[in-house]
Write an enzyme that holds these catalytic residues in place. Structure first.
Site, PDB file in Angstrom:
ATOM      1  N   GLU A 159       0.840  -1.201   0.000  1.00 51.54           N
ATOM      2  CA  GLU A 159       0.000   0.000   0.000  1.00 51.54           C
ATOM      3  C   GLU A 159       0.875   1.251   0.000  1.00 51.54           C
ATOM      4  OE1 GLU A 159      -3.570  -2.043   2.606  1.00 51.54           O
ATOM      5  OE2 GLU A 159      -1.854  -1.130   3.595  1.00 51.54           O
TER       6      GLU A 159
ATOM      7  N   ARG B 115       4.397   1.307   2.032  1.00 53.52           N
ATOM      8  CA  ARG B 115       4.417   0.302   3.093  1.00 53.52           C
ATOM      9  C   ARG B 115       5.398  -0.796   2.681  1.00 53.52           C
ATOM     10  NH1 ARG B 115      -0.900  -2.858   5.530  1.00 53.52           N
ATOM     11  NH2 ARG B 115       0.133  -4.751   6.234  1.00 53.52           N
TER      12      ARG B 115
ATOM     13  N   ARG C  89       0.205  -1.166  16.343  1.00 52.27           N
ATOM     14  CA  ARG C  89      -0.557  -0.075  15.746  1.00 52.27           C
ATOM     15  C   ARG C  89      -1.189   0.788  16.826  1.00 52.27           C
ATOM     16  NH1 ARG C  89      -3.324  -2.684  10.263  1.00 52.27           N
ATOM     17  NH2 ARG C  89      -1.345  -3.424   9.371  1.00 52.27           N
TER      18      ARG C  89
END
Length: 228
Positions: free
Chosen positions: A84, A100, A164
């Site tokens: 991505e 990414r 994350r």
């Protein structure tokens, strides 16, 4: 890609652009997530990714020089094992692809001056922007800094090398050559799914839409809180 000429009240039938942008030998091809851009010369550009003959992923781009009537692709990506990505036009005619990277820890960055026929690894690649292998948002905007208009690059992601959390917006005042630690703002320190999307609301305000664990959040941020 469907099209319309009635401000979205009605739409044409969708047209598949797959034969224009995907090599038959590739296992997968798609654009996004994220938004495309319009270059200064009017060219439409979207970041994309493909999986090649060996199912190895590459970030790449597709573009249209005729307002989306036809699309050009089949372009070899700058680096293997990247997925991505997002694209900006830094200087006129120069595209910067922010990727990414499945290797982890940092984003990969490359530039092209010939619409993806050739790529150059950028000096910030794998060193400037930490990343836990997640999607990141990347845009260019003209903003008001202390009464003067300036082109600034903005980037958002979970600002970690593992996990994350710590959704953060960062700014580069020299079109991506440096990302100074003082020009960033922590938005949310909680665990999240990590995906985000930046947009400019006005010359003094940026907006960020991002995924929490149970909710989507939209936050308006004064640019003066990001750029010190």
């Amino acid at each position: 890609f469907p099209s319309h000429d009635t401000d979205g009240l009605s739409w044409s039938s969708p047209i598949s652009i797959t034969p224009q942008v995907k090599k038959e030998s590739w296992h997968l091809f798609f654009n996004g997530p994220g938004s495309g851009i319009i270059m200064k010369n009017g060219t439409l550009v979207f970041a994309a990714q493909y999986w090649d003959e060996q199912k190895i992923p590459f970030s790449t781009i597709i573009y249209s020089i005729d307002h989306g009537v036809t699309w050009k692709g089949n372009l070899h990506g700058p680096k293997s094992n990247t997925t991505e990505s997002q694209i900006v036009e830094t200087k006129e005619g120069t595209l910067m692809l922010n990727m990414r990277d499945n290797r982890g820890s940092f984003r990969s960055v490359a530039t092209t001056n010939d619409m993806g026929k050739s790529w150059q690894e950028h000096n910030t690649s794998r060193s400037a922007l930490v990343d836990p292998v997640c999607m990141g948002s990347f845009i260019k905007a003209t903003v008001n800094l202390k009464g003067e208009k300036k082109e600034v690059l903005f980037f958002s992601n979970p600002n970690t090398t593992n996990g994350r959390y710590n959704i953060t917006i960062k700014a580069s005042l020299d079109l991506g050559e440096t990302w100074l630690p003082n020009n960033q703002l922590l938005i949310d320190e909680r665990q999240s799914y990590g995906y985000s999307s930046l947009t400019i609301i006005d010359e003094s305000t940026i907006g960020i839409l991002y995924e929490g664990i149970k909710n989507l959040y939209f936050v308006k941020v004064p640019i003066s809180e990001i750029i010190k």
